[in-house]
Scaffold this motif. Structure first.
Motif, PDB file in Angstrom:
ATOM      1  N   THR A 175       0.813  -1.201   0.000  1.00  0.00           N
ATOM      2  CA  THR A 175       0.000   0.000   0.000  1.00  0.00           C
ATOM      3  C   THR A 175       0.858   1.268   0.000  1.00  0.00           C
ATOM      4  OG1 THR A 175      -0.262  -0.567   2.346  1.00  0.00           O
ATOM      5  CG2 THR A 175      -2.155  -0.865   0.937  1.00  0.00           C
ATOM      6  N   ALA A 176       2.023   1.227   0.655  1.00  0.00           N
ATOM      7  CA  ALA A 176       2.915   2.388   0.652  1.00  0.00           C
ATOM      8  C   ALA A 176       3.483   2.644  -0.736  1.00  0.00           C
ATOM      9  CB  ALA A 176       4.046   2.190   1.654  1.00  0.00           C
ATOM     10  N   ALA A 177       3.629   1.570  -1.508  1.00  0.00           N
ATOM     11  CA  ALA A 177       4.223   1.702  -2.844  1.00  0.00           C
ATOM     12  C   ALA A 177       3.276   2.348  -3.841  1.00  0.00           C
ATOM     13  CB  ALA A 177       4.653   0.325  -3.366  1.00  0.00           C
ATOM     14  N   ILE A 178       1.954   2.361  -3.541  1.00  0.00           N
ATOM     15  CA  ILE A 178       1.010   2.955  -4.491  1.00  0.00           C
ATOM     16  C   ILE A 178       0.472   4.304  -4.009  1.00  0.00           C
ATOM     17  CG2 ILE A 178       0.283   0.700  -5.339  1.00  0.00           C
ATOM     18  CD1 ILE A 178      -2.309   1.081  -3.725  1.00  0.00           C
ATOM     19  N   GLY A 179       0.736   4.673  -2.751  1.00  0.00           N
ATOM     20  CA  GLY A 179       0.196   5.925  -2.200  1.00  0.00           C
ATOM     21  C   GLY A 179      -1.171   5.658  -1.603  1.00  0.00           C
ATOM     22  N   ASP A 180      -1.478   6.344  -0.498  1.00  0.00           N
ATOM     23  CA  ASP A 180      -2.723   6.084   0.195  1.00  0.00           C
ATOM     24  C   ASP A 180      -3.272   7.372   0.787  1.00  0.00           C
ATOM     25  OD1 ASP A 180      -0.411   5.754   2.115  1.00  0.00           O
ATOM     26  OD2 ASP A 180      -2.068   5.804   3.521  1.00  0.00           O
ATOM     27  N   PRO A 181      -4.543   7.364   1.231  1.00  0.00           N
ATOM     28  CA  PRO A 181      -5.111   8.569   1.836  1.00  0.00           C
ATOM     29  C   PRO A 181      -4.407   8.904   3.134  1.00  0.00           C
ATOM     30  CG  PRO A 181      -6.812   6.934   1.324  1.00  0.00           C
ATOM     31  CD  PRO A 181      -5.495   6.249   1.189  1.00  0.00           C
ATOM     32  N   THR A 182      -4.093  10.160   3.353  1.00  0.00           N
ATOM     33  CA  THR A 182      -3.378  10.575   4.552  1.00  0.00           C
ATOM     34  C   THR A 182      -4.307  10.990   5.662  1.00  0.00           C
ATOM     35  OG1 THR A 182      -3.338  12.900   3.928  1.00  0.00           O
ATOM     36  CG2 THR A 182      -1.557  11.525   3.097  1.00  0.00           C
ATOM     37  N   GLY A 183      -5.577  11.232   5.375  1.00  0.00           N
ATOM     38  CA  GLY A 183      -6.475  11.775   6.379  1.00  0.00           C
ATOM     39  C   GLY A 183      -6.364  13.289   6.470  1.00  0.00           C
ATOM     40  N   ARG A 184      -5.577  13.902   5.564  1.00  0.00           N
ATOM     41  CA  ARG A 184      -5.386  15.355   5.611  1.00  0.00           C
ATOM     42  C   ARG A 184      -5.755  15.988   4.269  1.00  0.00           C
ATOM     43  NH1 ARG A 184      -0.627  13.517   7.883  1.00  0.00           N
ATOM     44  NH2 ARG A 184       0.551  14.067   6.027  1.00  0.00           N
ATOM     45  N   ASN A 185      -6.770  15.402   3.611  1.00  0.00           N
ATOM     46  CA  ASN A 185      -7.297  15.954   2.353  1.00  0.00           C
ATOM     47  C   ASN A 185      -6.300  15.904   1.206  1.00  0.00           C
ATOM     48  OD1 ASN A 185      -9.713  16.486   3.575  1.00  0.00           O
ATOM     49  ND2 ASN A 185      -9.179  18.598   4.085  1.00  0.00           N
ATOM     50  N   THR A 186      -5.338  15.007   1.268  1.00  0.00           N
ATOM     51  CA  THR A 186      -4.380  14.854   0.180  1.00  0.00           C
ATOM     52  C   THR A 186      -4.065  13.380   0.004  1.00  0.00           C
ATOM     53  OG1 THR A 186      -2.525  15.133   1.710  1.00  0.00           O
ATOM     54  CG2 THR A 186      -3.268  17.095   0.531  1.00  0.00           C
TER      55      THR A 186
ATOM     56  N   PRO B  69     -10.232  16.391  -5.458  1.00  0.00           N
ATOM     57  CA  PRO B  69     -10.159  15.093  -6.145  1.00  0.00           C
ATOM     58  C   PRO B  69      -9.848  13.930  -5.205  1.00  0.00           C
ATOM     59  CG  PRO B  69      -8.955  16.775  -7.368  1.00  0.00           C
ATOM     60  CD  PRO B  69      -9.330  17.402  -6.070  1.00  0.00           C
ATOM     61  N   ILE B  70     -10.498  12.809  -5.473  1.00  0.00           N
ATOM     62  CA  ILE B  70     -10.225  11.547  -4.781  1.00  0.00           C
ATOM     63  C   ILE B  70      -9.896  10.523  -5.854  1.00  0.00           C
ATOM     64  CG2 ILE B  70     -11.107   9.765  -3.233  1.00  0.00           C
ATOM     65  CD1 ILE B  70     -13.189  11.793  -2.251  1.00  0.00           C
ATOM     66  N   SER B  71      -8.674  10.030  -5.867  1.00  0.00           N
ATOM     67  CA  SER B  71      -8.292   9.029  -6.869  1.00  0.00           C
ATOM     68  C   SER B  71      -8.994   7.704  -6.570  1.00  0.00           C
ATOM     69  CB  SER B  71      -6.774   8.815  -6.853  1.00  0.00           C
ATOM     70  OG  SER B  71      -6.098  10.008  -7.178  1.00  0.00           O
TER      71      SER B  71
ATOM     72  N   VAL C 113      -9.934   2.261  -2.996  1.00  0.00           N
ATOM     73  CA  VAL C 113      -9.629   0.832  -2.893  1.00  0.00           C
ATOM     74  C   VAL C 113      -8.773   0.545  -1.663  1.00  0.00           C
ATOM     75  CG1 VAL C 113      -8.513  -1.115  -4.076  1.00  0.00           C
ATOM     76  CG2 VAL C 113      -9.790   0.568  -5.390  1.00  0.00           C
ATOM     77  N   TYR C 114      -8.045   1.551  -1.197  1.00  0.00           N
ATOM     78  CA  TYR C 114      -7.086   1.348  -0.114  1.00  0.00           C
ATOM     79  C   TYR C 114      -7.715   0.729   1.135  1.00  0.00           C
ATOM     80  CZ  TYR C 114      -3.493   2.224   3.365  1.00  0.00           C
ATOM     81  OH  TYR C 114      -2.578   2.067   4.371  1.00  0.00           O
TER      82      TYR C 114
END
Length: 405
Positions: free
Chosen positions: A78-89, A164-166, A171-172
């Protein structure tokens, strides 16, 4: 397991879902004559653990001491694809090498709190997520709806604000939830901000594995950081790292607002329950100066992550650096002038001797009168300084530096 021990394990936990889930999972493990399986996910996007992380780790250690199996899950996939931070980014993806280095650093630091040689299993979620084909992924996604995903607080806020939400972010939570299926965990530990994802794991265990009741979700309180407002976080620069030098640990603890003391006594110290209660009572009735209680908290924290000798030395250092009045009596850190020009701005000089602070933070310190050169307060960030051997610089309350060859 005895009722008294279960009550001790529950003490300090903020949330248990379902409410009787801890008792049920302990009883199930005993019935099946196996250890309780506890999942603890590590997000290897930053390599430092701090006192906020230690709140949950200490509770994990309590479970570990009862014989529970602690599964430390490195979220490398999951770290290798990027994930929601909880800080709107969206958090940027990491390279395999960055993940490897960060994960190892995490494990090394965890060893300061839990016994990595006892009932601990370390796994990486790439071991099962990499094996899933596209059909497997679609079947997994069929277990949830978009409406369910938008119940997550930060997704809902971003959707409402047209941020935007990818699709991969949606899926994360499903991937994190599937980790619980792969591990067949009884309990998942997570912060309050991870509650949604942990509950997805509970739901997927029930729907995929046919469990009548999925994993129990446990969350610990979030420790507020040095600013007294936001949760302790490296991104907020309001944290104390588990591997920081003893002097820094002590000094930073002494800087917390007095109103944080009850919370810090409960969450960061390892005093016994009676001592904690007495300290908090002394605070409330004004029987003891908060500064004295803060010193006890600071010494306790340093002792936990270093030793008693280091705690005594840190207290003495704090007295010399902060409480003792004479400028020349301080202990000055030697900093080489090699490579510096013949003239340099005060701001650049401060950045040279104290590289831990950002220039914007240093500029604020200068302008507020918190910087002195050879004992004289200076407030012009761009005044020119000739860097010479023996020049003494004070930055903030605890930063004392002397230029050297």
């Amino acid at each position: 397991m005895e009722k008294e021990l279960i009550e001790k394990l529950k003490k300090g936990i903020e949330t248990i879902v379902p409410e009787n889930g801890l008792e049920e999972k302990i009883a199930l493990a005993e019935k099946e004559n196996r250890p309780l399986i506890i999942k603890f996910g590590m997000d290897p996007t930053a390599p430092d653990l701090h006192l906020g992380h230690a709140v949950g780790l200490k509770k994990l250690r309590e479970f570990q001491e009862t014989g529970a199996q602690i599964v430390l899950l490195v979220g490398d996939f999951t770290a290798a694809i990027g994930d929601p931070t909880g800080r709107n980014t969206t958090r940027p993806p990491l390279t395999e090498e960055e993940i490897k280095v960060n994960a190892q650093t995490y494990l090394d630091q965890m060893g300061k709190v839990i016994d990595l040689s006892k009932n601990v299993k370390i796994v990486r979620n790439s071991d099962w997520l990499n094996k899933m084909n596209f059909g497997d992924v679609l079947k997994l996604l069929g277990k949830a709806t978009l409406a369910q995903m938008l119940q997550r607080d930060d997704f809902a806020k971003r959707f409402a604000a047209n941020i935007p939400i990818s699709l991969h972010e949606l899926v994360y939570p499903m991937m994190q939830g599937y980790d619980s299926v792969a591990l067949n965990s009884d309990i998942e530990f997570g912060g309050r901000d991870q509650l949604f994802n942990c509950l997805v794991g509970k739901t997927l265990q029930e729907s995929i594995m046919g469990k009548p009741v999925g994993q129990t979700v446990v969350s610990m309180p979030l420790l507020r950081g040095l600013d007294g407002e936001m949760k302790m976080s490296k991104s907020k620069n309001n944290y104390i790292g588990l591997t920081e030098p003893a002097n820094d640990m002590f000094g930073k603890t002494m800087s917390i607002p007095d109103e944080l003391l009850p919370e810090w006594i409960e969450l960061t110290t390892n005093f016994d329950a009676e001592t904690k209660a007495n300290l908090i009572a002394d605070l409330k009735n004004g029987a003891v100066n908060p500064m004295e209680i803060k010193k006890k908290v600071a010494k306790n924290i340093v002792t936990q992550y270093h030793d008693a000798t280091a705690a005594d030395e840190a207290e003495a250092f704090f007295y010399r650096q902060v409480q003792q009045k004479g400028f020349d009596d301080k202990s000055f850190e030697q900093v080489s002038i090699a490579g510096l020009p013949n003239e340099i701005s005060l701001l650049d000089l401060c950045a040279h001797v104290n590289s831990k602070e950002s220039k914007s933070a240093l500029r604020r310190l200068i302008e507020s009168g918190a910087v002195a050169i050879d004992g004289e307060k200076q407030t012009d960030a761009y005044m020119k300084i000739t860097p010479t051997t023996g020049l003494k610089i004070k930055i903030g309350k605890r930063g004392f530096f002397e230029l050297a060859d």
